[in-house]
Design a protein around this motif. Structure first.
Motif, PDB file in Angstrom:
ATOM      1  N   VAL A  33       0.857  -1.186   0.000  1.00  9.86           N
ATOM      2  CA  VAL A  33       0.000   0.000   0.000  1.00  9.86           C
ATOM      3  C   VAL A  33       0.892   1.235   0.000  1.00  9.86           C
ATOM      4  CG1 VAL A  33      -1.544   1.405   1.439  1.00  9.86           C
ATOM      5  CG2 VAL A  33      -2.001  -1.036   1.141  1.00  9.86           C
ATOM      6  N   PHE A  34       0.525   2.242  -0.792  1.00  9.69           N
ATOM      7  CA  PHE A  34       1.221   3.521  -0.769  1.00  9.69           C
ATOM      8  C   PHE A  34       0.287   4.578  -0.194  1.00  9.69           C
ATOM      9  CE2 PHE A  34       4.808   1.926  -2.733  1.00  9.69           C
ATOM     10  CZ  PHE A  34       5.735   2.924  -3.035  1.00  9.69           C
ATOM     11  N   LEU A  35       0.756   5.242   0.879  1.00  9.00           N
ATOM     12  CA  LEU A  35       0.021   6.336   1.499  1.00  9.00           C
ATOM     13  C   LEU A  35       0.798   7.639   1.305  1.00  9.00           C
ATOM     14  CD1 LEU A  35      -0.966   4.749   4.954  1.00  9.00           C
ATOM     15  CD2 LEU A  35      -2.326   4.807   2.855  1.00  9.00           C
ATOM     16  N   GLY A  36       0.116   8.758   1.542  1.00  8.77           N
ATOM     17  CA  GLY A  36       0.779  10.051   1.446  1.00  8.77           C
ATOM     18  C   GLY A  36      -0.215  11.147   1.117  1.00  8.77           C
ATOM     19  N   CYS A  37       0.142  12.381   1.456  1.00  9.86           N
ATOM     20  CA  CYS A  37      -0.726  13.538   1.219  1.00  9.86           C
ATOM     21  C   CYS A  37      -1.060  13.681  -0.265  1.00  9.86           C
ATOM     22  CB  CYS A  37      -0.045  14.822   1.691  1.00  9.86           C
ATOM     23  SG  CYS A  37       0.087  14.983   3.472  1.00  9.86           S
TER      24      CYS A  37
END
Length: 262
Positions: A33-37
């Motif tokens: 999973v890739f998270l970020g603003c």
């Protein structure tokens, strides 16, 4: 496949910034999973890694848009939700995601990288019941650079290409390193056709970031407590960040071997 499995085990055990308590991996590819603003570059880096590792890049926004353009069972319901400016429910998102994973498995796909999902604790908990996540990469960028990057986004209204006209230079201070990010300029024939997204105003971007930060902290802690969170501070643009991200994921030598084998 065995090489990919060993690769993921090496990432899980060797990366210094997190520890893993995930169960032993089966003979399959990565499930990350890739998270970020908003605007941090999740799609860019996730897409690059998908190409490198040979896994599909799954963004829930794309799943919604695909369903809207189809005559699928949810298209009319989604159209009504979107036209009213409402948020698509967790149940619908998970339904679309589960269908996409099942369709991919039926076609022989193994592994995936999810882009920007889950965004809430509830979504993370539901996702746990759907599939096993090996690693969650949380991309971070200094707020000053992130704001400038979002405000610099441009789209060509003819070819649909995405570009960025911001030339970002953040001075280092109080122990924080400086940062330089070069613009991603369009070719000459697109230059006069660039438009700005209607929601890319300073007020809207700041509010979007505030809401994201408020909701993201519990999700980050959810995965941190499970030993699956890798926090990665982007040191600059793609030329500076890509090799360091590969190093953090223990993939730097993997890219070299892939290039040599090509």
């Amino acid at each position: 496949m065995a090489a990919i499995t060993r690769l993921v085990k090496r990432v899980s055990s060797a990366a210094p910034t997190f520890s893993s308590h995930a169960p032993p991996l089966k003979e399959r590819n990565v499930q990350w999973v890739f998270l970020g603003c908003p605007g941090v570059g999740k799609g860019t880096y996730a897409s690059r890694l998908c190409t490198l590792l040979g896994v599909p890049h799954i963004a829930t926004g794309d799943l919604v848009r695909h369903e809207l353009s189809s005559n699928g069972p949810l298209s009319s319901q989604l159209s009504e939700i979107v036209n009213q400016g409402k948020l698509v429910s967790d149940e619908i998102i998970i339904n679309l995601l589960s269908k996409r994973l099942a369709d991919g498995e039926a076609k022989g796909e193994s592994g995936f990288i999810l882009d920007g999902f889950p965004r809430t604790i509830k979504q993370a908990e539901i996702l746990e019941g759907v599939t096993d996540i090996d690693l969650v990469v949380n991309l971070k960028l200094q707020e000053e650079a992130l704001l400038a990057k979002c405000l610099g986004r441009r789209i060509c209204n003819q070819c649909g290409g995405n570009f960025n006209v911001a030339s970002i230079s953040v001075k280092g201070e109080n122990g924080r390193p400086g940062m330089v990010m070069a613009p991603l300029l369009p070719p000459a024939h697109c230059m006069s056709k660039l438009i700005t997204r209607a929601d890319d105003t300073e007020a809207v971007v700041k509010e979007r970031l505030r809401i994201y930060n408020e909701k993201s902290q519990p999700v980050e802690e959810f995965y941190r407590s499970r030993g699956k969170l890798l926090e990665f501070d982007l040191p600059g643009g793609i030329p500076e960040s890509w090799p360091k991200l590969l190093q953090a994921l223990n993939l730097d030598d993997y890219e070299e071997k892939q290039s040599a084998a090509a």
